[in-house]
Scaffold this active site. Structure first.
Site, mmCIF file in Angstrom:
data_model
loop_
_atom_site.group_PDB
_atom_site.id
_atom_site.type_symbol
_atom_site.label_atom_id
_atom_site.label_comp_id
_atom_site.label_asym_id
_atom_site.label_seq_id
_atom_site.Cartn_x
_atom_site.Cartn_y
_atom_site.Cartn_z
ATOM 1 C CD GLN A 151 -45.894 -3.917 -28.644
ATOM 2 O OE1 GLN A 151 -46.042 -5.133 -28.674
ATOM 3 N NE2 GLN A 151 -44.929 -3.306 -29.326
ATOM 4 N N GLY A 184 -37.591 -8.939 -30.877
ATOM 5 C CA GLY A 184 -38.615 -7.906 -30.988
ATOM 6 C C GLY A 184 -39.741 -8.236 -30.027
ATOM 7 C CD GLU A 206 -39.712 -3.810 -28.766
ATOM 8 O OE1 GLU A 206 -40.015 -4.923 -29.218
ATOM 9 O OE2 GLU A 206 -39.841 -2.748 -29.413
ATOM 10 C CD GLU A 236 -31.244 -5.533 -36.722
ATOM 11 O OE1 GLU A 236 -31.586 -5.149 -35.584
ATOM 12 O OE2 GLU A 236 -32.071 -5.825 -37.612
ATOM 13 C CD GLU A 250 -46.349 -10.837 -35.017
ATOM 14 O OE1 GLU A 250 -45.735 -10.621 -36.104
ATOM 15 O OE2 GLU A 250 -47.214 -10.086 -34.572
ATOM 16 C CD GLU A 259 -44.365 -4.437 -39.351
ATOM 17 O OE1 GLU A 259 -43.673 -4.567 -38.335
ATOM 18 O OE2 GLU A 259 -45.582 -4.699 -39.397
HETATM 19 C C1 LIG Z 1 -44.977 -7.322 -34.415
HETATM 20 S S1 LIG Z 1 -44.327 -6.724 -32.936
HETATM 21 C C2 LIG Z 1 -44.406 -8.144 -31.896
HETATM 22 C C3 LIG Z 1 -44.348 -7.823 -30.430
HETATM 23 C C4 LIG Z 1 -44.442 -9.030 -29.503
HETATM 24 N N1 LIG Z 1 -43.374 -9.975 -29.764
HETATM 25 C C5 LIG Z 1 -45.754 -9.718 -29.655
HETATM 26 O O1 LIG Z 1 -45.779 -10.781 -30.290
HETATM 27 O O2 LIG Z 1 -46.765 -9.229 -29.183
HETATM 28 C C6 LIG Z 1 -42.647 -6.588 -33.352
HETATM 29 C C7 LIG Z 1 -41.784 -5.935 -32.279
HETATM 30 O O3 LIG Z 1 -40.429 -6.051 -32.657
HETATM 31 C C8 LIG Z 1 -39.744 -4.841 -32.398
HETATM 32 N N2 LIG Z 1 -38.635 -4.788 -33.342
HETATM 33 C C9 LIG Z 1 -38.708 -4.668 -34.685
HETATM 34 N N3 LIG Z 1 -37.487 -4.698 -35.228
HETATM 35 C C10 LIG Z 1 -36.618 -4.856 -34.205
HETATM 36 C C11 LIG Z 1 -35.208 -4.964 -34.123
HETATM 37 N N4 LIG Z 1 -34.456 -4.921 -35.223
HETATM 38 N N5 LIG Z 1 -34.649 -5.118 -32.903
HETATM 39 C C12 LIG Z 1 -35.417 -5.158 -31.783
HETATM 40 N N6 LIG Z 1 -36.749 -5.037 -31.799
HETATM 41 C C13 LIG Z 1 -37.347 -4.897 -32.990
HETATM 42 C C14 LIG Z 1 -40.794 -3.775 -32.624
HETATM 43 O O4 LIG Z 1 -40.466 -2.576 -31.954
HETATM 44 C C15 LIG Z 1 -42.042 -4.448 -32.100
HETATM 45 O O5 LIG Z 1 -42.276 -4.162 -30.750
#
Ligand SMILES: C[S@@+](CC[C@H](N)C(=O)[O-])C[C@H]1O[C@@H](n2cnc3c(N)ncnc32)[C@H](O)[C@@H]1O
Length: 527
Positions: A151, A184, A206, A236, A250, A259
């Site tokens: 992160q 996320g 998250e 979901e 993001e 991803e």
């Molecule tokens: C690229 S990171 C961005 C984190 C934060 N929003 C930032 O901008 O610093 C994507 C985040 O989304 C979470 N994530 C991915 N798919 C997800 C889902 N289906 N439901 C919830 N969280 C999800 C991941 O665990 C990750 O922490």
């Protein structure tokens, strides 16, 4: 979010005859007993409160302002516990909506905390996410994002995080007084930005263990944090008590789509966003252009030279040379390259996050058509992306283009094992075809063609075609090796590494046994 809600009256339906208790009656959701419960305070003499274990309770709408709340009975060795039920009368529909929302939210807390998610903590029912994503991939993925260091890596990409901050703060009108869902949320940083911009409430969803750190970060910023609820679970699966006016997320991976998180972003849109609600980012574009880079080509081709040894401790390795060669060319290259290596203006593929269907992201086909601006050898297709925050006040782009300030996404290049020769003005056609796979990434099929040129080449005749198949999940990270680049025009193959003299092997019968070993010069990254 409110834990206490008042209702107009309730009727105890298990009493004979059913007993009406007039209100206002106070109800409280809590998990003080270690599981989510609904407490209903009664003004009755015999009973002061009724408790419903939300794990076994269901809530049905009987009308706009009336609902039925029933919990399952059970039989244990010691006792038989009968089902219990109440009808709840609300003063108005809004009160009913708030109650149902709170009920769903507290009930979802149980699903998340009480059962096993594929990421090591747990989930009870198979969701849309679980249906299409391999459990082992999801486990690794959420383990990766559950670590603060990753992160931090994203947060320290100041081009990225600064663009989000600017996009939010320049467009405070889109956030002030609004309900926001952070899809996320990771550390919760974007939720905190939204709260800074005046959001009424932010639901930070998250799925990884990072949700627990996000709760800490939110608690550590109490002025903003009182308007943020962190919910641990997948977008979901989780239920939210109200609809969002705007989504922030993001979800971009390498080449935008790696991803497969864009699909979750779109699912979140369909589940949580009000009609015509805003999405930050709003649109994404993948840009593609042919490039010429002899250094890169030779570097990749040379990697498999190891397998040309005929006497490696007495063993002839050459049987695997072809497989190794193809294997190296199946890795998309991730690095920051000099834009002067591009040999034609880029084409773009636009993805509108506000309208695209989730299924449309399963297979993406981009027809390619370029006009070479120089005579050179084309070594493949260079790709990058940008996203637009279509704010009401300011439209801001976040770009990962070559030549722009570098981001942690860098750029991506698909390298052809058979380069193509072009003359200035010559047309290059082809396709970039991407098919999503269950390991949260894409198989890329690239074909590039150019008409034969010069004396002897028939008019409209034979195409020189080169294709390759790559796995977006297995990129070659090349950032640690800065290169002194000359422009595409300057590159005379005979001054370089004589790459055209390389013996290009044919692929073994069974091309599958190439082993992806961690190269010294690559780092493991998800983005
Ligand atoms: C690229 S990171 C961005 C984190 C934060 N929003 C930032 O901008 O610093 C994507 C985040 O989304 C979470 N994530 C991915 N798919 C997800 C889902 N289906 N439901 C919830 N969280 C999800 C991941 O665990 C990750 O922490």
């Amino acid at each position: 979010m409110d834990n206490n809600l008042t209702v107009d009256s309730i009727t105890l339906i298990a009493s004979t005859p059913p007993k009406l208790v007039s209100g206002p009656i106070s109800t409280t959701f809590s998990s003080a007993s270690g599981f989510p419960e609904l407490h209903v305070s009664l003004h009755s003499d015999e009973q002061h409160s009724l408790n419903f274990d939300l794990r076994t309770t269901q809530l049905f709408r009987l009308g706009e302002c009336q609902s039925l709340c029933v919990s399952d009975g059970c039989e244990t060795i010691k006792e038989k516990i009968y089902s219990k039920g109440i009808t709840i009368q609300f003063k108005e529909e809004e009160e009913s909506k708030a109650f149902h929302g709170a009920f769903e939210l507290w009930k979802s807390k149980e699903t998340i905390q009480g059962s096993t998610l594929p990421n090591g903590s747990v989930s009870s029912s198979k969701s849309k996410f679980d249906d299409k994503i391999e459990a082992s991939s999801a486990k690794m993925y959420f383990h990766y994002y559950g670590q603060l260091l990753h992160q931090q890596n994203m947060m320290q990409d100041y081009v990225r995080t600064g663009s989000y901050y600017a996009a939010v703060m320049e467009n405070q009108a889109d956030f002030a007084g609004r309900v926001v869902v952070d899809v996320g949320a990771g550390s919760g940083i974007l939720s905190l930005f939204a709260a800074q911009a005046g959001a009424k409430h932010v639901y930070a969803v998250e799925a990884s263990e990072m949700a627990d750190y996000a709760k800490k970060l939110v608690a550590g910023n109490p002025v903003l944090g009182q308007r943020i609820t962190v919910i641990k679970g997948k977008v979901e699966d989780v239920e939210l008590p109200e609809k969002a006016d705007i989504l922030i997320s993001e979800p971009m991976g390498t080449l935008l789509v790696n991803e497969r998180m864009l699909e979750s972003y779109v699912i979140a849109r369909d589940r949580f966003l009000v009609p015509n609600g805003k999405m930050f980012p709003t649109v994404g574009r993948i840009h593609m252009a042919p490039f010429s880079d002899e250094y890169l080509y030779v570097e990749i081709a040379n990697k498999s030279l190891f397998w040309q040894q005929q006497n490696y401790y007495g063993v002839d390795l050459t049987a695997l040379h072809g497989t190794a060669f193809q294997g190296y060319f199946s890795q998309p290259v991730v690095d920051a390259f000099d834009p002067r290596l591009l040999v034609a203006p880029a084409v773009s593929h636009v993805i509108n996050f506000t309208t695209i269907k989730e299924e449309d992201l399963y297979e993406i086909d981009v027809p390619l058509k370029f006009t070479a601006s120089v005579g050179t050898r084309i070594h493949g297709l260079a790709c990058w992306f940008d996203v637009l925050f279509n704010g009401s006040t300011v439209q801001r782009w976040l770009t990962t283009a070559p030549g722009a300030p570098t981001t942690h996404w860098y750029q991506l290049r698909c390298v052809l094992s058979q380069p193509i020769y072009v003359m200035p003005g010559q047309e290059i056609t082809g396709h970039l075809h991407m098919i999503a796979h269950s390991a949260q990434s894409y198989t890329i099929n690239l074909t590039m063609s150019a008409k034969m040129w010069g004396p002897g080449a028939e008019q409209g005749g034979i195409l020189q075609t080169s294709s390759c198949r790559l796995d977006l999940k297995e990129p070659y990270y090349r950032m640690s090796q800065p290169q002194a680049y000359s422009t595409a025009q300057d590159q005379q193959p005979n001054q370089l590494l004589q790459s055209q003299d390389l013996q290009l092997p044919s692929l073994d019968e069974d091309g599958s046994d190439f082993i992806q070993q961690p190269a010294n010069d690559s780092t493991v990254q998800i983005h």
